[in-house]
Design an enzyme around this catalytic site. Structure first.
Site, PDB file in Angstrom:
ATOM      1  N   GLY A  81      32.729  40.241  34.013  1.00 15.07           N
ATOM      2  CA  GLY A  81      33.400  41.320  33.071  1.00 15.07           C
ATOM      3  C   GLY A  81      34.725  41.759  33.399  1.00 15.07           C
ATOM      4  N   SER A  98      32.290  35.741  38.211  1.00 18.76           N
ATOM      5  CA  SER A  98      33.509  36.295  37.733  1.00 18.76           C
ATOM      6  C   SER A  98      33.671  37.484  38.624  1.00 18.76           C
ATOM      7  CB  SER A  98      33.486  36.490  36.363  1.00 18.76           C
ATOM      8  OG  SER A  98      34.600  36.761  35.907  1.00 18.76           O
ATOM      9  N   ALA A  99      33.706  38.482  37.702  1.00 14.65           N
ATOM     10  CA  ALA A  99      33.920  39.961  38.382  1.00 14.65           C
ATOM     11  C   ALA A  99      33.015  40.089  39.550  1.00 14.65           C
ATOM     12  CB  ALA A  99      33.889  41.037  37.391  1.00 14.65           C
ATOM     13  N   HIS A 155      37.905  31.611  37.909  1.00 15.72           N
ATOM     14  CA  HIS A 155      38.314  30.928  36.663  1.00 15.72           C
ATOM     15  C   HIS A 155      39.647  30.353  36.748  1.00 15.72           C
ATOM     16  CE1 HIS A 155      35.017  33.059  34.763  1.00 15.72           C
ATOM     17  NE2 HIS A 155      35.877  34.339  35.094  1.00 15.72           N
ATOM     18  N   GLU A 178      35.937  26.602  37.035  1.00 15.23           N
ATOM     19  CA  GLU A 178      34.718  26.648  36.306  1.00 15.23           C
ATOM     20  C   GLU A 178      33.666  25.800  36.787  1.00 15.23           C
ATOM     21  OE1 GLU A 178      35.529  29.446  35.700  1.00 15.23           O
ATOM     22  OE2 GLU A 178      35.327  29.712  33.289  1.00 15.23           O
TER      23      GLU A 178
END
Length: 237
Positions: free
Chosen positions: A90, A122-123, A159, A194
């Protein structure tokens, strides 16, 4: 004994949430029946309950239970007692701000350094590095510090995207932005594409997945490493 999976993303094109890495997670969390989920990053502003439900649906496929940290009265104690931890993706600034607000930075560091399995996407991967300064996210809130969990001796850019020679976009590439970071900062940066992840086991850090990762070091040309490479050999610190 650290045991960490640092994944670039939770979802790759054409697959459901965590599907591409579920087999790996079944092994990674083999000694854990219940996973503590930290939904603070709230992608697209999703509620903590709805985000936790997404994680629960994914982990049901490998017979794991998931409980959101927001349901506990004492988040730090929940981290201390957790048998496995998952921090979802997020907005990295929102996530970091909430971790500081709930006094979870030190709690997470202690838990992971003591051997609690930790999955970040991700985060949740960004915060494994030294700082969150190489996130791709907008700073929509202002955390007390950009310092992160410092579980690995470098920064992470999840990413990571290569320049598209066919694109008419004239803005900064991801590589340009990391070079800008290195104008003011010295830590190495690992660009994770990714579907790639890092497996940290004690002092070993190995690139997993099918794609190479791009390594950026201050005042040096960036270079690629192959899956299976142990990053420790590249003098990242």
């Amino acid at each position: 004994m650290k045991n960490i999976l640092i994944a670039s993303t939770s979802t790759i094109h054409g697959s459901s949430y965590l599907e591409y890495i579920l087999d790996e997670l079944a092994i990674f969390f083999k000694d854990t029946e219940e996973i503590l989920f930290i939904p603070y990053a709230r992608p697209s502003g999703i509620s903590h309950d709805d985000y936790t439900k997404t994680a629960q649906n994914a982990f049901q496929k490998i017979n794991k239970e998931v409980k959101g940290i927001h349901t506990y009265d004492n988040p730090a104690e929940a981290v201390k007692q957790a048998k496995g931890i998952f921090v979802g993706g997020g907005n990295t600034f929102v996530l970091t701000n909430k971790l500081y607000k709930n006094n979870l930075i030190n709690a997470l560091q202690k838990a992971v350094n003591n051997g609690t399995p930790y999955l970040g996407t991700s985060a949740g991967s960004n915060i494994c590095g030294l700082t969150i300064k190489t996130t791709n996210d907008m700073p929509i809130v202002y955390p007390p510090s950009f310092d992160a969990l410092k579980l690995v001796p470098f920064n992470i850019n999840p990413h990571y995207l290569d320049p598209d020679s066919n694109s008419k976009h004239m803005g900064e590439t991801r590589e340009t932005r990391i070079k800008e970071f290195h104008y003011f900062n010295t830590p190495p940066v690992v660009g994770l594409r990714e579907g790639s992840w890092l497996h940290v086991k004690n002092d070993s850090i190995v690139l997993k997945g099918k794609l190479t990762a791009r390594i950026f070091k201050v005042n040096e040309p960036p270079y690629e490493i192959e899956p299976g490479t142990e990053l420790n050999n590249f003098e990242l610190s």
